[in-house]
Design an enzyme around this catalytic site. Structure first.
Site, mmCIF file in Angstrom:
data_model
loop_
_atom_site.group_PDB
_atom_site.id
_atom_site.type_symbol
_atom_site.label_atom_id
_atom_site.label_comp_id
_atom_site.label_asym_id
_atom_site.label_seq_id
_atom_site.Cartn_x
_atom_site.Cartn_y
_atom_site.Cartn_z
ATOM 1 N N GLU A 53 0.868 -1.265 -0.077
ATOM 2 C CA GLU A 53 -0.012 0.050 0.021
ATOM 3 C C GLU A 53 0.862 1.307 0.023
ATOM 4 O O GLU A 53 1.943 1.297 0.578
ATOM 5 C CB GLU A 53 -1.010 0.068 1.323
ATOM 6 C CG GLU A 53 -1.736 -1.255 1.566
ATOM 7 C CD GLU A 53 -2.757 -0.958 2.549
ATOM 8 O OE1 GLU A 53 -3.517 -1.804 2.624
ATOM 9 O OE2 GLU A 53 -2.292 -0.080 3.492
ATOM 10 N N LYS A 64 2.525 4.295 1.454
ATOM 11 C CA LYS A 64 2.915 4.924 2.846
ATOM 12 C C LYS A 64 2.330 6.532 2.900
ATOM 13 O O LYS A 64 3.326 7.125 2.249
ATOM 14 C CB LYS A 64 4.030 4.673 3.222
ATOM 15 C CG LYS A 64 4.443 4.834 4.741
ATOM 16 C CD LYS A 64 5.774 4.416 5.112
ATOM 17 C CE LYS A 64 5.911 4.895 6.427
ATOM 18 N NZ LYS A 64 5.550 6.108 6.779
ATOM 19 N N LYS A 72 7.430 -1.507 6.486
ATOM 20 C CA LYS A 72 7.532 -0.263 5.709
ATOM 21 C C LYS A 72 8.924 -0.278 4.971
ATOM 22 O O LYS A 72 9.896 -1.087 5.388
ATOM 23 C CB LYS A 72 7.691 0.808 6.762
ATOM 24 C CG LYS A 72 8.425 0.960 7.840
ATOM 25 C CD LYS A 72 8.017 2.027 9.029
ATOM 26 C CE LYS A 72 8.756 1.819 10.319
ATOM 27 N NZ LYS A 72 8.336 2.674 11.002
#
Ligand code: ATP
Length: 582
Positions: free
Chosen positions: A248, A250, A424
């Site tokens: 996705e 960030k 992340k």
């Protein structure tokens, strides 16, 4: 229970910095506490309720000095002198109270309930007469207290109880008093979804393991948000996730949890603060657009231009923090869009134990993008080229990178935990030092020359979440604008303490110790082995710790508590990542 029994436990706690001993003392206090258990769990943290209820005493040092002066007939200047000498208002109150010859004949019995109820009334009093009322309540407590009792009551009221116990220590003590270690994970999980120590304490005391096991998200109760680990390349992420992943964008905004139950809509920050009043626009837009009975969503709020779709920097949102805004004020501002990336609850049901792909499906079924709410952009793929392209697009769109999300059956919503279910990946990670760090201020060095009157450098620590200690890691002197630099003495004024605080672990001795409360985001050139610092001491090399070279301030992180700072384990990971690329 008498408050003096609590006072004697507080005195025992002050004698030790060892976590196990603190846990034993607290456990014995909890066992003796009977009906007062819930209130005691708050009082030991210097509070009356969980943080998210925003209860504040609203009493300054000055008001206490005024009260002490009126009860002792000593001029305020004299009391100020004692305060200056002792450096602690609690000890000042102790001295004044010891000197009062005549206390009334018929004193109230100072029970825990009496203290708690009076403190609640004190906190609740507002309006123009409130100072008088607060002083009267304080004096009444003083008249019915021993000098030792009033020492701690004063510290509680002025927000400086500082017994050095984090939530995790209190939870361990509750387990030791009423439960069994086998339930520790379930208890921590319940606390992360319902971060109210008093609530958990009662469940444990009543041996309600069923409720502990089944505590999920609850509308209007802020939960501790799920966090991500970091890795240095898409390949590593794919491997770590066994190729079960979605990616996705960030978004670089403000973490936002939005809750609705009946007609009530509340918004909370990453740090569990209620921020509904800062974002009346988000609240109204949700009310106008959706008709759910009850729901909890998790996402990131970002200022943006609805005409071009352009995203603006985080700061344009963050200025709103801590301020109340009226709708008509914010409607003139840049609009905010909330990018939703998770759903934890819908119409009476907690969804946290469903795998992420199912939660995402529920989101897609219930939300169509509009100007105020959009689903996080994502792809489901393990193809390195495609993901790298997606990563570049995220940067183009004004995002910081991507967050990989595990799509296996185990991919539950894990509140409060930094784990490998989310990873992340930012552009910075390709640099030598993979990421910025959030470190805690534990000391300060006097400034000279141009910095006279301010600080020359700050001593910064990582958080060791195993031992619940703050370990010195670097001396920070660069990156401050003049505005920030000269605002620090005021910001630290009520955090300076005479002795090294209980949970601080540092060989280096600063000019003044600062009670660990302030978190700053720091960049640096390199993590090195150092005999001077205590971070990861003896873990990488004998008689050495880790240190950050050439640290530089990025910003002060008001949204993080000291226990949210970068952990020593994360720093060890960053150190290893850095070695790999050399
Ligand atoms: P952390 O929140 O991990 O402690 P941080 O606050 O310093 O760290 P970052 O390290 O930059 O922030 O990244 C994590 C944050 O990214 C999340 O807390 C969340 O606020 C934000 N974020 C943005 N987009 C997403 C997304 N799609 N999924 C999960 N988090 C996201």
């Amino acid at each position: 229970m008498l408050f003096s029994d609590v006072t004697s436990k507080f005195m025992e706690m002050e004698e030790t910095t060892k976590r196990l001993e603190l846990t034993d003392i607290l456990a014995s206090l909890f066992k003796e506490s009977d009906d007062d258990l819930k209130n005691i769990t708050y009082l030991i943290q210097g509070k009356l309720a969980p943080d998210y209820e925003n209860i504040e005493f609203g009493v300054s040092d000055k008001i206490i000095i005024k009260a002490l002066s009126s009860v002792s007939a000593m001029p305020e200047e004299e009391i100020n002198k004692i305060f200056y000498k002792t450096g602690d208002l609690g000890t000042t109150a102790y001295e004044i109270s010891s000197g009062i010859q005549q206390k009334p004949l018929f004193t109230e019995e100072l029970t825990v309930k009496y203290v708690y109820d009076n403190l609640t009334n004190l906190a609740k009093s507002s309006g123009h007469e409130s100072i008088r009322t607060k002083i009267n309540i304080y004096l009444n407590l003083l008249m019915n207290s021993s000098p030792d009792d009033i020492k701690y009551i004063t510290r509680i009221i002025t927000g400086k109880l500082r017994l050095g116990v984090a939530d995790s220590t209190i939870l361990d003590s509750l387990v030791s008093a009423f439960s069994d270690k086998q339930y520790s994970d379930a208890i921590e999980n319940a606390y992360n979804f319902h971060p109210d120590i008093g609530y958990i304490a009662l469940l444990l005391k009543n041996n309600d393991i069923e409720r502990i096991n089944n505590t999920g998200a609850e509308p209007l109760i802020p939960f501790k948000v799920m966090l991500a680990e970091r890795l240095r390349s898409i390949n590593e992420i794919n491997e770590k996730m066994n190729h079960n992943s979605a990616y996705e964008y960030k978004y670089d905004g403000l973490r936002t949890q939005l809750h609705k139950k009946g007609n009530v809509i509340k918004i909370f920050s990453r740090g569990l603060e209620e921020t509904t009043l800062n974002f009346p626009d988000i609240q109204k837009n949700f009310k106008d657009n959706y008709k759910f009975d009850s729901i909890i969503i998790d996402g990131e709020s970002v200022p943006y231009n609805p005409d071009t779709g352009e995203l603006y920097p985080f700061q344009m949102v963050s200025q709103r923090r801590g301020r109340k805004y009226e709708l008509n004020q914010v409607s003139k501002e840049i609009p905010i869009v909330m990018f939703i990336f998770d759903i934890l609850y819908l119409n009476g049901k907690s969804l946290v134990n469903l795998p992420y792909p199912e939660r995402r499906k529920i989101l897609e079924k219930n939300f169509k993008d509009n100007d105020y709410f959009k689903l996080a952009t994502r792809i489901v793929s393990d193809d390195g080229d495609k993901i790298n392209k997606f990563f570049e697009e995220s940067i183009e769109s004004g995002c910081e990178g991507v967050v990989a999300k595990n799509t296996s059956n185990e991919s539950v919503y894990r509140a409060g935990a930094r784990g490998w279910l989310w990873i992340k990946f930012k552009r910075d990670y390709e640099k030598e030092l993979a990421d910025s760090m959030d470190l805690v201020v534990i000391g300060a060095f006097n400034g000279h020359g141009r910095r006279t009157g301010a600080y020359g450098a700050l001593l910064m620590a990582s958080y060791n979440d195993q031992d619940d200690t703050f370990e010195s890691f670097t001396k920070l002197g660069t990156g401050f604008t003049d505005e920030v630099l000269f605002s620090l003495p005021k910001m630290f004024s009520d955090k300076i303490v005479r002795e090294k605080p209980a949970r601080v672990n540092s060989k280096m001795v600063p000019d003044m110790w600062i009670y660990p409360e302030i978190v700053m985001e720091i960049n640096g050139a390199e993590i090195t082995v150092s005999p001077v610092h205590k971070c990861a001491y003896d873990l990488i090399e004998k008689n050495s710790g880790l240190a950050l070279r050439f640290p530089r301030l990025i910003k002060i992180r008001n949204d993080k508590k000291p226990e949210d700072a970068t952990t020593t384990n994360e720093i060890i990971e960053l150190f290893k990542m850095q070695k790999k690329t050399k």
